[in-house]
Design a protein around this motif. Sequence first.
Motif, PDB file in Angstrom:
ATOM      1  N   GLU A  65      34.617  52.356  16.684  1.00  5.18           N
ATOM      2  CA  GLU A  65      35.072  50.975  16.924  1.00  5.18           C
ATOM      3  C   GLU A  65      33.900  50.015  17.155  1.00  5.18           C
ATOM      4  N   ASP A  66      32.692  50.552  17.334  1.00  5.02           N
ATOM      5  CA  ASP A  66      31.519  49.695  17.561  1.00  5.02           C
ATOM      6  C   ASP A  66      30.642  49.540  16.314  1.00  5.02           C
ATOM      7  N   HIS A  88      31.112  57.889  10.410  1.00  2.95           N
ATOM      8  CA  HIS A  88      30.849  56.533   9.905  1.00  2.95           C
ATOM      9  C   HIS A  88      30.735  56.401   8.388  1.00  2.95           C
ATOM     10  N   GLN A  91      33.743  54.287   6.705  1.00  4.64           N
ATOM     11  CA  GLN A  91      33.962  52.952   7.288  1.00  4.64           C
ATOM     12  C   GLN A  91      32.813  52.001   6.939  1.00  4.64           C
TER      13      GLN A  91
END
Length: 307
Positions: A65-66, A88, A91
């Motif tokens: 989410e960061d 990651h 995304q």
Amino acid sequence: MDTEKTYTLRDLETTEFSGTPLAVIGHPIKHSVSPAMHNAALVQLRKADSRFIDWAYYRFDIAPEDLAQALPLFHRRNFLGLNLTIPHKVQALDLIKGVSPDAEIAGAVNTLVWDELGYDGFNTDGYGLSRGLEVDLGVSLKGANVILLGSGGAARGAAVQCVLSKCAQLYVGNRTPERLQDLMAVLAGMPGGARAQTFALSQLPENLPEQGVVVNATSLGLKAGDPAPIDVAQLPAGWKVYDMIYNPSATALLEQAHARGHAIANGLSMLIHQGARSLEIWSHADVDAHAMMTAACHALKLPPRHD
Ligand code: NAP
């Protein structure tokens, strides 16, 4: 700065990383051997060329989410290169400036390169696999028969690499049929994608050619007590077996295949060569993969390897 430490988003907000910083970012990331591997290769690069004098490779724990907040910050802090690992790789595609054609097809990036306007993304996992197969098992993907287990991020990169490398036949099996079909749809859109076909993990394809290589790209084997994803007894004697998992160094799949006389190798060579290619992309220099292997073995507490 300390290249052994695990940094956080807060560190990135508050700290200047001088020189030419590089990093791996993931979640979790504490046990990554990438900093050891890359910093060992940087020592070698520095001996040959003083422009690498201030290069250093760090590790960051960044939650999914960061990521959208972290990438522009890495860019502002002038991180020349980033490696992305679980979770990651997919995304990040939506958060970067450009994507190489093979990474776009695979739908995943593991290497980002700084450019004034943002990061460009590449995927070196497929290259790492193909080098690993050559180095460890003497298998060239061109013309090879491949049984690929899995349809996650690593399997997608591997499948795309197999088709781009003009493998002879590609058999893909996965536990969840929907994910398998998503991957098959990607391959169907590629030239040569018709050489890919599906099978159920519980039953290897009928009438397999005499020779080929099984590539495990599932995470089955990471945990102690995990069974092999396939029944190795169904495999013709001439097939070799490669497991992308390298820690533990021997999975049930590799142990059973070895017991039946198949040549086997784990994913350490893939790890080394994907990393070496990333560093080549950032440095435009020849990278010492041996130094990376030695450092990775040391970090993983494995006996040294001399390939
Ligand atoms: P991922 O995207 O989470 O995919 C995991 C894959 O494993 C999926 O195909 C999943 O099937 C399958 N799977 C998980 N549990 C299973 C089970 N109990 N039975 C059968 N299949 C199962 O992960 P990834 O990024 O692709 O990574 C996969 C593996 O490759 C990991 O072990 C990773 O460490 C390794 N890897 C190694 C390197 C290297 O350099 N050596 C590089 C990348 C990855 P479903 O679709 O059914 O969930």
